[in-house]
Design a protein around this motif. Structure first.
Motif, PDB file in Angstrom:
ATOM      1  N   ILE A  23      -0.218  18.088 -85.339  1.00 30.40           N
ATOM      2  CA  ILE A  23       0.703  19.197 -85.082  1.00 30.40           C
ATOM      3  C   ILE A  23       1.727  19.324 -86.205  1.00 30.40           C
ATOM      4  CG2 ILE A  23       2.539  19.995 -83.542  1.00 30.40           C
ATOM      5  CD1 ILE A  23       0.911  18.881 -81.220  1.00 30.40           C
ATOM      6  N   ASP A  24       2.247  18.197 -86.680  1.00 33.83           N
ATOM      7  CA  ASP A  24       3.204  18.231 -87.798  1.00 33.83           C
ATOM      8  C   ASP A  24       2.578  18.857 -89.044  1.00 33.83           C
ATOM      9  OD1 ASP A  24       5.200  17.103 -86.289  1.00 33.83           O
ATOM     10  OD2 ASP A  24       4.826  15.049 -86.985  1.00 33.83           O
ATOM     11  N   GLN A  25       1.318  18.520 -89.288  1.00 34.19           N
ATOM     12  CA  GLN A  25       0.628  19.080 -90.444  1.00 34.19           C
ATOM     13  C   GLN A  25       0.455  20.591 -90.303  1.00 34.19           C
ATOM     14  OE1 GLN A  25      -3.276  17.428 -91.072  1.00 34.19           O
ATOM     15  NE2 GLN A  25      -3.684  18.670 -92.880  1.00 34.19           N
ATOM     16  N   GLU A  26       0.111  21.050 -89.105  1.00 32.51           N
ATOM     17  CA  GLU A  26      -0.048  22.482 -88.879  1.00 32.51           C
ATOM     18  C   GLU A  26       1.283  23.211 -89.051  1.00 32.51           C
ATOM     19  OE1 GLU A  26      -2.792  24.243 -88.279  1.00 32.51           O
ATOM     20  OE2 GLU A  26      -4.058  22.468 -88.459  1.00 32.51           O
ATOM     21  N   ARG A  27       2.364  22.609 -88.571  1.00 31.55           N
ATOM     22  CA  ARG A  27       3.670  23.246 -88.710  1.00 31.55           C
ATOM     23  C   ARG A  27       4.095  23.327 -90.169  1.00 31.55           C
ATOM     24  NH1 ARG A  27       6.810  20.275 -83.624  1.00 31.55           N
ATOM     25  NH2 ARG A  27       6.061  21.713 -81.997  1.00 31.55           N
ATOM     26  N   ARG A  28       3.804  22.277 -90.935  1.00 33.05           N
ATOM     27  CA  ARG A  28       4.134  22.322 -92.365  1.00 33.05           C
ATOM     28  C   ARG A  28       3.319  23.397 -93.076  1.00 33.05           C
ATOM     29  NH1 ARG A  28       4.367  16.616 -91.817  1.00 33.05           N
ATOM     30  NH2 ARG A  28       2.209  16.439 -92.541  1.00 33.05           N
ATOM     31  N   LEU A 148      11.751  27.130 -71.081  1.00 28.28           N
ATOM     32  CA  LEU A 148      12.391  27.994 -72.077  1.00 28.28           C
ATOM     33  C   LEU A 148      11.441  28.305 -73.224  1.00 28.28           C
ATOM     34  CD1 LEU A 148      14.852  29.428 -73.289  1.00 28.28           C
ATOM     35  CD2 LEU A 148      15.562  27.210 -74.232  1.00 28.28           C
ATOM     36  N   ALA A 149      10.765  27.288 -73.760  1.00 30.07           N
ATOM     37  CA  ALA A 149       9.851  27.497 -74.879  1.00 30.07           C
ATOM     38  C   ALA A 149       8.708  28.429 -74.484  1.00 30.07           C
ATOM     39  CB  ALA A 149       9.297  26.158 -75.362  1.00 30.07           C
ATOM     40  N   THR A 150       8.206  28.288 -73.250  1.00 31.79           N
ATOM     41  CA  THR A 150       7.115  29.145 -72.784  1.00 31.79           C
ATOM     42  C   THR A 150       7.577  30.590 -72.658  1.00 31.79           C
ATOM     43  OG1 THR A 150       6.177  27.286 -71.558  1.00 31.79           O
ATOM     44  CG2 THR A 150       5.400  29.479 -70.977  1.00 31.79           C
ATOM     45  N   MET A 151       8.769  30.798 -72.099  1.00 29.69           N
ATOM     46  CA  MET A 151       9.288  32.157 -71.970  1.00 29.69           C
ATOM     47  C   MET A 151       9.529  32.800 -73.331  1.00 29.69           C
ATOM     48  SD  MET A 151      11.995  31.911 -68.818  1.00 29.69           S
ATOM     49  CE  MET A 151      12.354  33.658 -68.967  1.00 29.69           C
ATOM     50  N   GLY A 157       7.552  36.611 -77.913  1.00 40.25           N
ATOM     51  CA  GLY A 157       6.716  36.440 -79.105  1.00 40.25           C
ATOM     52  C   GLY A 157       7.395  35.663 -80.205  1.00 40.25           C
ATOM     53  N   LEU A 158       8.364  34.804 -79.847  1.00 40.43           N
ATOM     54  CA  LEU A 158       9.096  34.003 -80.825  1.00 40.43           C
ATOM     55  C   LEU A 158       8.693  32.546 -80.700  1.00 40.43           C
ATOM     56  CD1 LEU A 158      12.673  35.511 -80.367  1.00 40.43           C
ATOM     57  CD2 LEU A 158      10.880  36.249 -81.934  1.00 40.43           C
ATOM     58  N   GLN A 159       8.947  31.794 -81.757  1.00 42.98           N
ATOM     59  CA  GLN A 159       8.666  30.365 -81.740  1.00 42.98           C
ATOM     60  C   GLN A 159       9.961  29.607 -81.529  1.00 42.98           C
ATOM     61  OE1 GLN A 159       6.720  28.882 -85.232  1.00 42.98           O
ATOM     62  NE2 GLN A 159       6.576  26.803 -84.471  1.00 42.98           N
TER      63      GLN A 159
END
Length: 262
Positions: A23-28, A148-151, A157-159
């Motif tokens: 996941i860290d690699q994908e975020r980078r 909160l993150a799901t909403m 449509g935000l991260q």
């Protein structure tokens, strides 16, 4: 990109440390793509806008110094304009995102059942059966940050990530944008340092076109498009800008009766 392991019979069999690294690699990678966007956009704009300026001035006068001064002035103005514009745009976007996230957080803290109902509805919109949607929303609702993150992700449509630090990103984006614009703006000016008139203009157009084609071809690596099509697309835009600039610089002054002034 899937994890380089054989598919297990249960998701719980995946080692969590490998999942975390993945996941860290994908975020980078996603963060890097944002910086690449700024570099490509800035370089393209620097190349095309500067070529348009030098083509317009070269079409109106044979004075090489005038062409260089106009090109440099346009480049310097573009560097600061693009950098400030990127900074203000990114900063404003972050502030708007933060306001919306704060609004959703207030709903999660003050009206958690309403938030769960919205999440269940969003799941059902995606095709989840009603019972599963309510069950999933109830499970997520027991964890406010996950709710909160799901909403934020599904409704707006935000991260959002409670552990993600994006401080300084507008400034970093501005620096990338300004530097790439400056680098791109140099290429249309180079031929005018060694020659003048039509040979310099032809050289500037050819050099700019070559650099733009290379940018388009390299960009195709991240867009899953043909490198040839991507390169030719950018090259055609540069050709249009150069021709339009030259025509405005040579034909328009004559039509207005100013051809003898320059």
């Amino acid at each position: 990109m899937p994890l380089p392991v054989e598919e297990p019979s249960s998701a719980r069999e995946y080692p969590l440390d490998e999942i975390g690294r993945h996941i860290d690699q994908e975020r980078r990678s996603v963060s890097l793509l944002g910086e690449i966007r700024e570099i490509v956009f800035g370089a393209q704009d620097g190349l095309v806008s500067t070529l348009a300026v030098v083509a317009a001035v070269a079409g109106a006068t044979s004075d090489n110094l005038a062409v260089l001064i106009a090109g440099l002035a346009s480049a310097m103005a573009g560097v600061f304009s693009m950098a400030v514009g990127e900074y203000m745009g990114s900063k404003s976007q972050d502030e708007i995102f933060d306001w919306h996230i704060a609004d959703e957080r207030a709903e999660v803290e003050g009206r958690p059942l309403e938030a769960q109902a919205e999440v269940a509805y969003l799941f059902m919109e995606e095709g989840m059966v009603e019972d599963d949607a309510w069950e999933a929303a109830a499970i997520i609702g027991r964890h406010p940050e996950s709710l909160l993150a799901t909403m934020v992700a599904k409704e707006l449509g935000l991260q959002y990530s409670s552990g993600e630090d994006t401080a300084g990103s507008p400034l970093r984006g501005a620096l990338f944008m300004g530097a790439s614009f400056a680098g791109g703006a140099l290429f249309p000016l180079l031929p005018f340092l060694f020659t003048e008139g039509m040979p310099a203009l032809v050289g500037a157009t050819a050099l700019t076109g070559l650099v733009l084609f290379v940018i388009g071809a390299v960009k195709a690596r991240w867009t899953n498009r043909s490198w040839l099509v991507s390169g030719l697309e950018i090259l055609s835009l540069a050709a249009f800008a150069g021709v339009a600039g030259y025509l405005f610089g040579s034909v328009l002054p004559a039509l207005l009766g100013f051809s003898g002034i320059v």
